[in-house]
Design a protein around this motif. Sequence first.
Motif, short mmCIF file in Angstrom:
data_model
loop_
_atom_site.label_atom_id
_atom_site.label_comp_id
_atom_site.label_asym_id
_atom_site.label_seq_id
_atom_site.Cartn_x
_atom_site.Cartn_y
_atom_site.Cartn_z
N LYS A 1 0.94 -7.85 -21.74
CA LYS A 1 -0.51 -8.01 -21.94
C LYS A 1 -0.96 -7.11 -23.10
CE LYS A 1 -1.72 -9.29 -17.22
NZ LYS A 1 -2.55 -8.96 -16.03
N LYS A 2 -1.92 -7.60 -23.86
CA LYS A 2 -2.45 -6.85 -24.98
C LYS A 2 -3.40 -5.78 -24.45
CE LYS A 2 -4.69 -7.47 -29.45
NZ LYS A 2 -5.34 -8.45 -30.36
N LYS A 3 -3.24 -4.53 -25.01
CA LYS A 3 -4.08 -3.41 -24.56
C LYS A 3 -5.50 -3.59 -25.08
CE LYS A 3 -0.37 0.01 -24.38
NZ LYS A 3 0.09 1.33 -24.87
N THR A 4 -6.44 -3.28 -24.21
CA THR A 4 -7.84 -3.34 -24.60
C THR A 4 -8.24 -2.05 -25.31
OG1 THR A 4 -8.51 -2.44 -22.47
CG2 THR A 4 -8.36 -4.86 -22.67
N GLY A 5 -9.41 -2.08 -25.91
CA GLY A 5 -9.89 -0.89 -26.62
C GLY A 5 -10.14 0.28 -25.70
N ALA A 6 -10.68 0.01 -24.50
CA ALA A 6 -10.95 1.09 -23.54
C ALA A 6 -9.65 1.73 -23.06
CB ALA A 6 -11.74 0.54 -22.36
N ARG A 7 -8.61 0.91 -22.87
CA ARG A 7 -7.34 1.46 -22.43
C ARG A 7 -6.70 2.33 -23.52
NH1 ARG A 7 -2.29 -2.07 -19.92
NH2 ARG A 7 -0.99 -0.26 -19.34
N LYS A 8 -6.80 1.91 -24.77
CA LYS A 8 -6.28 2.72 -25.87
C LYS A 8 -7.00 4.05 -25.97
CE LYS A 8 -4.74 -1.13 -28.80
NZ LYS A 8 -4.94 -1.80 -30.10
N LYS A 9 -8.33 4.03 -25.81
CA LYS A 9 -9.10 5.28 -25.87
C LYS A 9 -8.72 6.22 -24.73
CE LYS A 9 -13.16 3.38 -28.24
NZ LYS A 9 -14.62 3.11 -28.13
N ALA A 10 -8.49 5.65 -23.54
CA ALA A 10 -8.13 6.49 -22.40
C ALA A 10 -6.76 7.12 -22.60
CB ALA A 10 -8.15 5.65 -21.11
N ASN B 1 -5.32 7.79 -25.52
CA ASN B 1 -5.46 8.81 -26.56
C ASN B 1 -6.12 10.08 -26.02
OD1 ASN B 1 -4.32 7.11 -28.47
ND2 ASN B 1 -6.29 6.27 -29.12
N ARG B 2 -7.11 9.90 -25.12
CA ARG B 2 -7.77 11.07 -24.54
C ARG B 2 -6.80 11.87 -23.67
NH1 ARG B 2 -11.00 8.62 -21.65
NH2 ARG B 2 -10.12 9.09 -19.58
N ARG B 3 -5.99 11.18 -22.87
CA ARG B 3 -5.01 11.87 -22.04
C ARG B 3 -3.97 12.60 -22.88
NH1 ARG B 3 -5.59 7.25 -18.55
NH2 ARG B 3 -3.85 6.20 -19.61
N GLU B 4 -3.59 12.02 -23.98
CA GLU B 4 -2.63 12.68 -24.88
C GLU B 4 -3.22 13.94 -25.51
OE1 GLU B 4 1.02 13.25 -26.63
OE2 GLU B 4 0.45 11.75 -25.12
N ARG B 5 -4.48 13.85 -25.92
CA ARG B 5 -5.13 15.04 -26.49
C ARG B 5 -5.28 16.15 -25.46
NH1 ARG B 5 -8.55 11.16 -28.90
NH2 ARG B 5 -10.16 11.62 -27.33
N GLU B 6 -5.66 15.79 -24.24
CA GLU B 6 -5.78 16.80 -23.18
C GLU B 6 -4.43 17.44 -22.86
OE1 GLU B 6 -7.51 14.76 -19.93
OE2 GLU B 6 -9.55 14.73 -20.77
N LYS B 7 -3.38 16.67 -22.90
CA LYS B 7 -2.05 17.21 -22.67
C LYS B 7 -1.67 18.20 -23.76
CE LYS B 7 2.72 15.73 -21.86
NZ LYS B 7 3.63 14.55 -21.80
N GLN B 8 -1.98 17.88 -25.01
CA GLN B 8 -1.70 18.79 -26.12
C GLN B 8 -2.52 20.06 -26.02
OE1 GLN B 8 -2.25 16.59 -29.73
NE2 GLN B 8 -0.48 15.24 -29.38
N ILE B 9 -3.78 19.93 -25.59
CA ILE B 9 -4.64 21.11 -25.46
C ILE B 9 -4.11 22.04 -24.38
CG2 ILE B 9 -6.94 21.87 -24.72
CD1 ILE B 9 -8.06 19.38 -26.12
N ARG B 10 -3.67 21.48 -23.25
CA ARG B 10 -3.10 22.32 -22.18
C ARG B 10 -1.81 23.00 -22.63
NH1 ARG B 10 -4.70 17.86 -18.93
NH2 ARG B 10 -2.57 17.02 -19.04
N ALA B 11 -1.01 22.29 -23.41
CA ALA B 11 0.23 22.90 -23.91
C ALA B 11 -0.06 24.00 -24.92
CB ALA B 11 1.12 21.83 -24.52
N SER B 12 -1.08 23.81 -25.75
CA SER B 12 -1.43 24.83 -26.75
C SER B 12 -2.03 26.07 -26.11
CB SER B 12 -2.39 24.25 -27.78
OG SER B 12 -3.62 23.89 -27.17
N ARG B 13 -2.70 25.92 -24.98
CA ARG B 13 -3.24 27.09 -24.29
C ARG B 13 -2.12 27.98 -23.75
NH1 ARG B 13 -8.11 24.34 -20.67
NH2 ARG B 13 -9.57 23.97 -22.42
N ALA B 14 -1.06 27.35 -23.31
CA ALA B 14 0.06 28.14 -22.79
C ALA B 14 0.85 28.81 -23.90
CB ALA B 14 0.97 27.25 -21.95
N ASN B 15 0.87 28.22 -25.08
CA ASN B 15 1.64 28.76 -26.21
C ASN B 15 0.69 29.33 -27.27
OD1 ASN B 15 4.03 27.84 -25.00
ND2 ASN B 15 3.76 25.80 -25.90
#
Length: 321
Positions: free
Chosen positions: A3-12, A14-28
Amino acid sequence: MPKKKTGARKKAENRREREKQIRASRANIDLAKHPCNASMECDKCQRRQKNRAFCYFCNSVQKLPICAQCGKTKCMMKSSDCVIKHAGVYSTGLAMVGAICDFCEAWVCHGRKCLSTHACMCPLADAECVECERSVWDHGGRIFACSFCHDFLCEDDQFEHQASCQVLEAETFKCVSCNRLGQHSCLRCKACFCDDHVRSKVFKQEKGKKPPCPKCGHETQQTKDLSMSTRSLKFGRQTGGEDADGASGYDAYWKNLSSSKSGDAGDREDEYDEDEAEDDDEDDNDERGKDSDSEATDVFSNLNLGRTYASGYAHYEESED
């Protein structure tokens, strides 16, 4: 077909990826930017040093202590995390602190999270300068990490160490286990390894990371990506000529050393002879000067100039005839 990803799913996603990077940067967090290693100026002696509970030079307590974990200087009481309750009052100074870290020698605020987690994850727990072997309690400066070998450095040795860190402990770039060119370099062991001998049974390589050093386990780097240089000796057999006789040119080295010593001794003897010759010339000149003075006095001793003004005679003393 998927199935083709919708715009809302792509945004979600990307947001989860950014939050994951932010949590990793806080630890390092970078060591130079960590609150327990921040720069502080003493209120009494005005000397700049690392963040400490007491001044390293005058042992005075600071007016605005900085938390070694969260870096705050004032507790706003926005959450119920404080061990000491102060409802409706902002606490600063010693009313905000709750402990002193044994590793970084800095204040920790009375927040429950900071008190329970800082001692376990303090970045300066085993911080000892690799050059001078001084810990945090032995000097007043900040602690830094080498950009190449990631060892701890004090503020006095950081530039000198990093300038000479990319030097191998060998005279060639060959692998320490075979005669092939080492493509992987460990900046802690200062050694090169080929593709076969960089693999270790003790230290396993993680997926997506560079192979670890088989000796110390530190992450290796590509030799071509570094400005690595080999060890060079300015003494011993390398100073002799390439065509010298003897064991690897040692004969030429000792000959050069003996010739230099004999040349220095000959120069010293020549200087001594020149000094003696100059002293003899001066003595001869003094004797000649004395002889010439005595001869001149003998020549003019019998000379009679009559009555002169220098002998006490004046023209107005002449008797009128």
